[in-house]
Design an enzyme around this catalytic site. Structure first.
Site, mmCIF file in Angstrom:
data_model
loop_
_atom_site.group_PDB
_atom_site.id
_atom_site.type_symbol
_atom_site.label_atom_id
_atom_site.label_comp_id
_atom_site.label_asym_id
_atom_site.label_seq_id
_atom_site.Cartn_x
_atom_site.Cartn_y
_atom_site.Cartn_z
ATOM 1 N N GLU A 145 -28.911 36.298 -48.234
ATOM 2 C CA GLU A 145 -29.761 35.190 -47.832
ATOM 3 C C GLU A 145 -30.992 35.140 -48.737
ATOM 4 O O GLU A 145 -31.585 36.179 -48.978
ATOM 5 C CB GLU A 145 -30.217 35.341 -46.384
ATOM 6 C CG GLU A 145 -30.910 34.083 -45.893
ATOM 7 C CD GLU A 145 -31.334 34.138 -44.429
ATOM 8 O OE1 GLU A 145 -31.365 35.226 -43.837
ATOM 9 O OE2 GLU A 145 -31.630 33.070 -43.900
ATOM 10 N N GLU A 283 -29.098 39.695 -40.808
ATOM 11 C CA GLU A 283 -28.133 39.511 -39.730
ATOM 12 C C GLU A 283 -26.703 39.255 -40.171
ATOM 13 O O GLU A 283 -26.012 38.441 -39.562
ATOM 14 C CB GLU A 283 -28.600 38.368 -38.836
ATOM 15 C CG GLU A 283 -28.512 36.958 -39.457
ATOM 16 C CD GLU A 283 -29.790 36.440 -40.084
ATOM 17 O OE1 GLU A 283 -30.620 37.264 -40.511
ATOM 18 O OE2 GLU A 283 -29.955 35.214 -40.153
ATOM 19 N N HIS A 316 -33.692 41.342 -32.623
ATOM 20 C CA HIS A 316 -33.778 40.094 -33.404
ATOM 21 C C HIS A 316 -32.469 39.832 -34.154
ATOM 22 O O HIS A 316 -31.888 38.751 -34.070
ATOM 23 C CB HIS A 316 -34.946 40.218 -34.385
ATOM 24 C CG HIS A 316 -35.135 39.040 -35.302
ATOM 25 N ND1 HIS A 316 -36.153 38.147 -35.149
ATOM 26 C CD2 HIS A 316 -34.430 38.625 -36.387
ATOM 27 C CE1 HIS A 316 -36.074 37.219 -36.084
ATOM 28 N NE2 HIS A 316 -35.035 37.496 -36.864
ATOM 29 N N GLU A 317 -32.000 40.843 -34.861
ATOM 30 C CA GLU A 317 -30.801 40.640 -35.682
ATOM 31 C C GLU A 317 -29.574 40.402 -34.809
ATOM 32 O O GLU A 317 -28.706 39.608 -35.155
ATOM 33 C CB GLU A 317 -30.574 41.830 -36.624
ATOM 34 C CG GLU A 317 -31.758 42.166 -37.558
ATOM 35 C CD GLU A 317 -32.281 40.987 -38.359
ATOM 36 O OE1 GLU A 317 -31.512 40.041 -38.613
ATOM 37 O OE2 GLU A 317 -33.474 41.008 -38.721
ATOM 38 N N HIS A 320 -29.208 36.923 -33.595
ATOM 39 C CA HIS A 320 -28.662 36.023 -34.612
ATOM 40 C C HIS A 320 -27.133 35.951 -34.607
ATOM 41 O O HIS A 320 -26.579 35.024 -35.185
ATOM 42 C CB HIS A 320 -29.058 36.525 -36.008
ATOM 43 C CG HIS A 320 -30.391 36.066 -36.492
ATOM 44 N ND1 HIS A 320 -30.813 34.768 -36.411
ATOM 45 C CD2 HIS A 320 -31.392 36.746 -37.119
ATOM 46 C CE1 HIS A 320 -32.028 34.673 -36.960
ATOM 47 N NE2 HIS A 320 -32.400 35.853 -37.383
HETATM 48 ZN ZN LIG Z 1 -34.043 36.587 -38.475
#
Ligand SMILES: [Zn+2]
Length: 870
Positions: A145, A283, A316-317, A320
Site C-alpha cells: 500500500e 492489513e 486496528h489491522e 480492516h
Molecule cells: Zn489502517
C-alpha cells in the site's frame, strides 16, 4: 475518466504468481499467468510495473490461439504497455509474463529487512540464550500500500481491479514463507536446496493487500477462533513476547465477527513482526505485518502506553479484514474512510477488551491532535479528489485517522451505537468482495436511521476545519444561545462563517435538577429556552463532538469552580484543551489559561494531565530562555501535590491508569520541572533497578530513563546507548533509543545526530529520533543545522513517510531567527513533503512564534508575580 487511471478495456480475474527471491543477492525472479477478460477489442494491454524487467510476454485465448507480445516500460508513469500483433477479441484470455526485480532497502514493494546478529540463540520455549550465531540474517518482505505491488509483479495496481491471487514461492529449504492464505502444498525441488510453497487462492481482493514474507521465522502455537488459526510470527528467540498480541488478536477476531455479523473472510490469520517496517501495521488479508514494537511486548516490563499501542494496532489491522479488505474503496480518495473506520473500531474493540483502560477517554488526546492540525488555515478536507495515486500518500495523517475516527464517533454517539452498527452491517453485506464509496456508507446508515447522514457528514468530511461553539446565557439564565464559526489559530483567510451541522449534546442543571439535552445546530446561532433558571451548563456532553467550546465568562467560572464534581474526565480534558487552544489563538489571555491550570493540582485522570503537560512542554519550547527558570517553578507548583500523593512505588491492587500517571508526572517533574529532588531520587532508583529489574514499576522505569537523560552526562549516555544495542524487548530498545535525544550536552547531541545517518539506527526509527531532537529546546538549533547539512543524505536514506515525520520537528523551532531560517531553507530547496504537509508545519511554527511574541511581556510578569507570592 482520469488519464492517470488504467483503461478498463481489459480486467484481471485471477493471478497465478510464482516468485523466487534470492535474499543474498537482493533480487528475485517471477512468472505469472493472469486470467483476464477483454471487454472490447484491443491490441495493447496497459498495466502497472516499475523497477521490473519483463520478458516473455504471451497471451492465449480459450481456443488455444497464442500470441507473442512485446513490452515497453514507461518508468515515469509506472506502466507496462504490452503490444500484440493482432487485436484481441472480447472474451477470456490468459496472459503470461516472466520478470525479474530487485529486493530493495526502501521498505516498500518487495524489500529486505536485516536481522542483526543479536548473539541470541532461540530455545524451544521461545526464549533465547546467548549463543555464537553472529551472522546477519535477511528477510524478504512486501509492503504494497498504496501503489507498490507493481514493484513485485506486473499488475493492475488499482484498488478497483479486484482479483483472486494464487501465490507460489520458491525458497531455500530451511526458510519459511508466509502469504495471505494457508499453505496448500509444499514440496522439495529435486536436485536443489530449495522447496516450492504453494498457497491457497485468496478471495477477490485488491493488489495492495497481497503479502509475501520469506525468512527465518518462528510462530506461536495457534489460537483457534471459530476454526480460524491465529498465530504470531517473529524472528527466532522472540516468541515469548507474543502472548499479549495473540490474546488481543483472538479477542478482536471474535469481537469483529460479532460486531460485523459476518464470518472472517480469510482462512487463517497470521500476524508477523518485521524488524524493518515503515508503518505501524499493514492489513494484508490473513498476513498482517507489523513493526516489532506494535506486536511484540513483555507485559511485565512494558508501560501502559506501550501495551495500549500494541492492542490498538492489532485491533486496528484486524478491523480492516472486513472494512478495507472485504469491502474496499473504489479509488484512493476513499482511503480516509477505511483508516478512519479502523481507528474508530480499534477503540470499540479495545474498550470492550479492557474497559478499565478507559480507551475513549484517552482518545481525547488523539482528537486534540486532529483539532490542532484542523485549526490551521492550511488544513485540508478529510476526503479530497485524488488524481495521481501518489496524492493519496499525503492522506496518511492525523486528519484521516484521528479526525476521521472522531467524526465517526460523533456520528455513532448521535445515532446510537446499535443503529450505527446496523448501518455498518448493511454496508458490508451490500458490498462484500467488491468496492464502495463513502456515500455508500452514508446511504446504509441513512437507511437504518432515517436521518440525513450525508447532509450532516459532508461538512465534516468534504471541507477543512471545524467550528468553535460559543455558549452564552441571558441575564436571568432562562435562555441559552449557541453560535458557531470556524476556529483557526491565526487570523485567517478561510471563510469563518461557513456552517456545519453540529450534533450538540449538552447537560444543564436547572432549578437544582440535572438533565441532558440535544441540539443539531445548523445555523449561525440558535436559542434554547430552559424550563427554569440555569445553575451550570456543560456543552459537548460526553466530549465526543469534533468542535471546540467557548463559554461566556460567567458560565466558565461556574464550571471551573466545580469541574472535578460535575465533569467527566473527557469533559475536563476538553475544558483544559479548549482553553489552551483559545490562548494560542489569542481569543483569551495566557494568564487566564495558567489560572485555570491551578485548579487541576488534584486531578487524577492521566489524560487530563496529558493536556496540561502538553501545554507546559509547548511553553517550554516557546518562551524566551530567561523566563525558563520561572516557568519551571510554575510547573513544579502545578505538579507537586500530585507527585507527592502518588510517590514512586506502585501499590498492590492499583489500576494501570494510576501507574501510567505516576510515570508521566515523575518524568515531567524531572524534565520540564527540572526538579533536583526528583532527579536525585531517579538516579538512586535507577541504580537499584540495574541490579534488580523487578525493583520498579515499568511506567516508572521509563520515567527514570528520561529523567536521567535530561540530567545526566557522558556516563549515562554510554550506558543507554549500550542498553539500546542489547535490549531484550522492542519497547526497551525504543525507550533507550529515544532517551538519547534527551541529553543536553552539545557533544552528546552531536553523537546522537550522527547515529541517524551512519547506519547504526534503523531507517524506520532514525527520522523520529531527529524529530525529537528538533523539538527539544536544548538540542534544536544544533539538530536543525545538522538537518540542513545532511538533507541530501537523509532524503536518500529515509522512506518518504519517514522524512515527513522528521520534518514535523520544525514546528518546535520556535524562535523568530530559526523560523526565518527554516522558511529560507525550504523555499530554496523546493521541497515537497506531499499534500499540504509542509505548509501545515510552517503554519504551526508561525503560530508558536506569534504566540511567543504576543505573550512574552505578559508571561514574564505573570511568572514573576507567581514567584513573588510564593
Ligand atoms: Zn489502517
Amino acid at each position: 475518466m482520469h488519464a492517470s487511471r488504467l483503461p478498463s478495456s481489459v480486467v484481471p480475474i485471477r493471478y497465478e504468481i510464482r516468485i523466487e527471491p534470492d535474499l543474498p543477492s537482493g533480487t528475485f525472479a517471477g512468472a505469472e499467468t493472469v486470467e483476464v477478460t477483454v471487454q472490447e477489442p484491443v491490441s495493447e494491454l496497459v498495466l502497472n510495473a516499475v523497477e521490473l524487467q519483463i520478458r516473455q510476454v504471451s497471451i492465449r485465448d480459450a481456443r488455444g490461439l497464442v500470441l507473442a507480445g512485446t513490452v515497453t516500460l514507461d518508468e515515469r508513469s509506472e506502466r507496462a504497455h504490452l503490444r500484440f500483433p493482432e487485436r484481441l477479441s472480447p472474451g477470456a484470455w490468459r496472459l503470461s509474463l516472466a520478470f525479474t526485480g530487485v529486493l530493495n532497502d526502501k521498505l516498500r514493494g518487495f524489500y529486505r529487512s536485516r536481522v542483526k546478529a543479536s548473539g541470541l540463540r532461540p530455545l524451544p520455549d521461545g526464549t533465547a540464550e546467548a549463543g555464537d550465531q553472529k551472522e546477519e540474517t535477511l528477510l524478504a518482505v512486501t509492503q504494497f500500500e498504496a501503489t507498490d505491488a507493481r514493484r513485485a509483479f506486473p499488475c493492475w495496481d488499482e484498488p478497483g481491479f479486484k482479483a483472486v491471487f494464487q501465490v507460489t514461492l520458491i525458497i531455500e529449504e530451511d526458510l519459511v514463507a508466509i502469504s495471505n492464505t494457508s499453505v496448500a502444498s509444499e514440496r522439495p525441488i529435486p536436485g536443489t536446496h530449495k522447496k516450492e510453497v504453494r498457497f491457497a487462492p485468496t478471495i477477490r481482493m485488491s493488489t495492495y493487500l497481497v503479502a509475501c514474507v520469506v525468512g527465518r521465522l518462528q510462530a506461536t502455537e495457534p489460537t483457534r477462533v471459530d476454526g480460524t488459526p491465529v498465530r504470531i510470527w517473529c524472528v527466532p528467540g522472540k516468541t515469548h513476547l507474543a502472548r499479549f498480541a495473540q490474546e488481543i488478536a483472538a479477542f478482536s477476531l471474535r469481537f469483529f465477527q460479532d460486531y460485523y455479523g459476518m464470518p472472517y473472510p480469510g482462512d487463517k490469520l497470521d500476524l508477523i513482526a518485521i524488524p524493518d517496517f515503515a508503518f505501524g501495521g499493514m492489513e494484508n488479508l490473513g498476513a498482517i505485518t507489523f513493526r516489532e514494537t506494535a506486536l511484540l511486548v513483555d507485559e511485565r516490563a512494558a508501560t501502559h502506553t506501550e501495551l495500549t499501542r500494541v492492542a490498538d494496532v492489532v485491533a486496528h489491522e484486524i478491523a480492516h479484514m472486513w472494512f478495507g479488505d472485504l469491502v474496499t474503496m473504489g479509488w484512493w480518495n476513499g482511503l480516509w474512510l477505511k483508516e478512519a473506520f479502523a481507528t474508530f473500531m480499534e477503540l470499540v474493540a479495545v474498550d470492550a477488551w479492557k474497559p478499565q483502560w478507559e480507551r475513549w477517554v484517552t482518545f481525547g488526546v488523539s482528537r486534540a491532535a486532529a483539532l490542532q492540525v484542523d485549526g490551521l488555515d492550511s488544513s485540508r478536507a478529510v476526503e479530497f479528489e485524488v488524481v495521481a495515486p501518489r496524492d493519496a500518500e499525503a492522506m496518511f495523517d492525523v486528519l484521516t485517522y484521528e479526525k476521521g475516527g472522531a467524526v465517526l464517533r460523533m456520528l455513532e454517539q448521535y445515532l446510537g451505537p446499535t443503529t450505527f452498527r446496523d448501518g455498518v452491517r448493511r454496508y458490508l453485506v451490500d458490498h462484500q468482495f467488491g468496492n464502495a464509496e463513502t456515500s455508500d456508507l452514508w446511504r446504509a446508515l441513512g437507511a437504518v436511521s432515517s436521518e440525513p447522514i450525508q447532509a450532516i457528514m459532508d461538512g465534516w468530511i468534504l471541507r477543512p476545519g471545524y467550528p468553535i461553539v460559543t455558549v452564552t446565557s441571558d441575564d436571568p439564565g432562562g435562555t441559552l444561545c449557541f453560535s458557531q464559526r470556524r476556529f483557526t489559530y491565526l487570523a485567517s483567510a478561510a471563510d469563518a462563517f461557513q456552517l456545519w451541522q453540529i450534533p450538540i449534546n449538552f447537560r444543564v442543571r436547572v432549578n437544582g435538577e440535572v438533565r441532558s439535552m440535544r441540539l443539531l445546530l445548523s445555523s449561525t446561532e440558535e436559542r434554547v429556552a430552559l424550563p427554569g433558571r440555569l445553575d451550570w451548563l456543560v456543552a459537548n456532553e460526553g466530549g465526543h463532538g469534533f468542535y471546540r467550546v467557548r463559554y461566556a465568562p460567567a458560565l466558565l467560572s461556574r464550571l471551573a469552580d466545580t469541574a472535578s464534581d460535575i465533569l467527566t474526565p473527557v469533559e475536563r480534558f476538553n475544558l483544559v484543551n479548549d482553553a489552551w487552544a483559545s490562548a494560542l489563538a489569542g481569543l483569551s489571555s495566557l494568564g487566564e489559561y495558567l489560572d485555570l491550570t491551578a485548579r487541576f493540582r488534584d486531578e487524577a485522570d492521566p489524560n487530563v494531565w496529558t493536556a496540561l503537560l502538553t501545554s507546559f512542554a509547548y511553553l517550554t519550547r516557546t518562551i524566551v530562555p530567561t523566563d525558563r527558570p520561572l516557568l519551571e517553578t510554575l510547573i513544579r507548583d502545578r505538579l507537586g501535590p500530585a507527585v507527592s500523593r502518588l510517590g514512586w512505588d506502585a501499590l498492590a491492587g492499583e489500576g494501570e491508569l494510576v501507574r501510567q500517571l505516576r510515570g508521566e508526572l515523575l518524568r515531567a517533574m524531572g524534565t520540564l520541572g527540572n526538579d533536583a529532588a526528583v532527579q536525585a531520587e531517579a538516579r538512586e532508583r535507577y541504580a537499584t533497578y540495574r541490579h534488580d529489574p523487578s525493583a520498579a514499576d515499568p511506567n516508572v522505569v521509563a520515567a527514570l530513563i528520561a529523567v536521567l537523560a535530561h540530567s545526566g552526562g557522558e556516563a549515562e549516555y554510554v550506558e543507554f546507548l549500550e542498553k539500546y544495542k542489547t535490549a531484550h524487548t522492542p519497547q526497551e530498545e525504543q525507550r533507550y533509543l529515544y532517551s538519547l535525544a534527551g541529553f543536553r550536552d552539545t557533544r552528546l547531541i552531536q553523537q546522537t545526530l550522527q547515529l541517524t545517518v551512519n547506519g547504526e539506527v534503523r531507517t524506520q526509527d532514525a527520522p523520529y529520533l531527529v524529530r525529537n531532537l528538533l523539538m527539544r529546546v536544548d538540542a534544536r538549533e544544533q539538530a536543525w543545522r545538522f538537518v540542513t547539512e545532511n538533507w541530501d543524505r537523509m532524503e536518500r536514506q529515509y522512506a518518504p513517510g519517514g522524512l515527513r515525520r522528521m520534518c514535523e520537528g520544525i514546528t518546535g523551532l520556535a524562535t523568530p531567527a530559526l523560523e526565518a531560517d527554516v522558511r529560507a531553507f525550504f523555499s530554496s530547496r523546493k521541497i515537497s513533503l506531499g499534500g499540504k504537509t509542509l505548509e501545515q508545519y510552517l503554519e504551526l511554527l508561525r503560530i508558536a512564534v506569534a504566540f511567543r511574541e504576543r505573550e512574552a511581556v505578559g508571561l514574564a510578569s505573570y511568572l514573576s508575580r507567581l514567584a513573588g507570592t510564593r
